[in-house]
Scaffold this active site. Structure first.
Site, PDB file in Angstrom:
ATOM      1  N   HIS A  32      -8.110  -0.752  -5.449  1.00 12.10           N
ATOM      2  CA  HIS A  32      -7.649  -1.074  -4.099  1.00 12.10           C
ATOM      3  C   HIS A  32      -7.668  -2.585  -3.882  1.00 12.10           C
ATOM      4  O   HIS A  32      -8.300  -3.336  -4.636  1.00 12.10           O
ATOM      5  CB  HIS A  32      -8.452  -0.344  -3.021  1.00 12.10           C
ATOM      6  N   ASP A  63     -14.307  -0.343  -7.445  1.00 10.11           N
ATOM      7  CA  ASP A  63     -15.628  -0.740  -6.967  1.00 10.11           C
ATOM      8  C   ASP A  63     -16.700  -0.676  -8.060  1.00 10.11           C
ATOM      9  O   ASP A  63     -16.841   0.341  -8.761  1.00 10.11           O
ATOM     10  CB  ASP A  63     -16.071   0.155  -5.801  1.00 10.11           C
ATOM     11  N   ARG A 110     -18.740   1.273   4.913  1.00  7.29           N
ATOM     12  CA  ARG A 110     -18.417   2.028   3.707  1.00  7.29           C
ATOM     13  C   ARG A 110     -19.647   2.742   3.160  1.00  7.29           C
ATOM     14  O   ARG A 110     -20.698   2.120   2.972  1.00  7.29           O
ATOM     15  CB  ARG A 110     -17.874   1.089   2.617  1.00  7.29           C
ATOM     16  N   HIS A 160      -9.242  -4.244  -7.475  1.00  2.00           N
ATOM     17  CA  HIS A 160     -10.524  -3.911  -8.084  1.00  2.00           C
ATOM     18  C   HIS A 160     -10.859  -2.432  -7.905  1.00  2.00           C
ATOM     19  O   HIS A 160     -10.384  -1.766  -6.991  1.00  2.00           O
ATOM     20  CB  HIS A 160     -11.653  -4.769  -7.507  1.00  2.00           C
TER      21      HIS A 160
END
Length: 282
Positions: A258, A100, A273, A98
């Site tokens: 990723h 983000d 994150r 995916h």
């Protein structure tokens, strides 16, 4: 600062530098940003920095944003805690390719991810160069997808495990976004294959050039999308990173995807994150 390439396609490790210093050192930050554009994802180890410095470094790229499902740290808006313990259920959004938040009209520019705790083995993350994935497509495929657009949805991903009313409310808050199948990187000018696990379907495939009979429509568009999303799984386009506490990854979300490898349960994996707001793909 020293730079070591990790593959010939994507990824480099930086040593001799601390991101806390880059918060106030303009030359150092400019050098890191240049390396990010060159390598698409950067890695650093032994970054025992505070949450405040983590956020401050990420904010040098732009304004941060939280996540409507995962939330964000109340003391550090934009810092999302992705904490997994021995009782955490599996999450599809980890072990899938995916990019983000492409369900946003303006998907993130990138992110800075720090490992707080991880298992001794397992829980790696893989990144893939989607500019290379596009560049290696056959010419006839590039011709077909040059002007196509596709729909991206939070409802059928994060919303899939919610009760119906909450799922519908989530979609009302974040309606499906439509993006080009091939986007242009706003800084490098590279063409990027921009479909991933948030992509539900190609929206403008049904034309006389592509569909001779109704039988061609759904199978043709669906097969094409499956083929394109599958390009992320090609090893030659990837770099794999083994986490240690205080390791950091910085990635350009505009040109990568990723995959968080879920081979670590029932161990603990705690990540933080900082996601950076981006612009509308074109």
């Amino acid at each position: 600062m020293r730079i070591e390439k990790l593959t010939n396609t994507i990824g480099a490790e930086l040593t001799g530098v601390t991101l806390a210093e880059a918060v106030t050192n303009d030359d150092l930050f400019a050098a890191i940003r240049a390396e990010l554009l060159a390598h698409k994802v950067l890695f650093l180890r032994d970054q025992d920095i505070s949450r405040r410095d983590h956020v401050a470094f990420a904010e040098r790229f732009g304004e941060l944003e939280g996540h409507p499902v995962l939330g964000s740290d109340p003391e550090h808006p934009g810092l999302v805690r992705v904490y997994k313990d021995v009782n955490s259920p599996p999450d599809f959004f980890e072990n899938s390719w995916h990019c983000d938040a492409t369900w946003r009209e303006k998907p993130p520019l990138g992110a800075v991810l720090r490992c707080v705790a991880c298992p001794p083995v397992g829980g790696d993350t893989i990144w893939v160069n989607m500019a290379k994935a596009y560049a290696d497509l056959p010419d006839h495929v590039k011709e077909v997808i040059a002007t196509l657009k596709a729909r991206h949805s939070i409802e059928w991903t994060f919303g899939g495990r919610m009760p119906e009313d909450k799922r519908h409310a989530l979609k009302a808050q974040f309606p499906d976004a439509e993006h080009p199948v091939v986007r242009t990187h706003p800084e490098t000018g590279e063409k990027i294959l921009f479909v991933n696990s948030f992509t539900t379907h190609i929206t403008d495939y049904h034309t006389a050039a592509n569909v001779r009979y109704g039988q061609d429509h759904i199978p043709g568009a669906a097969h094409l999308l499956n083929y394109l999303t599958g390009r992320a799984a090609i090893p030659e386009y990837q770099v794999r990173w083994r986490w240690q506490p205080n390791s950091i990854a910085i990635w350009d979300n505009r040109c990568t995807q990723h995959y968080a490898v879920m081979d670590y349960p029932p161990c603990v994996r705690q990540m933080e994150r900082a996601g950076i707001k981006g612009d509308k793909p074109y």
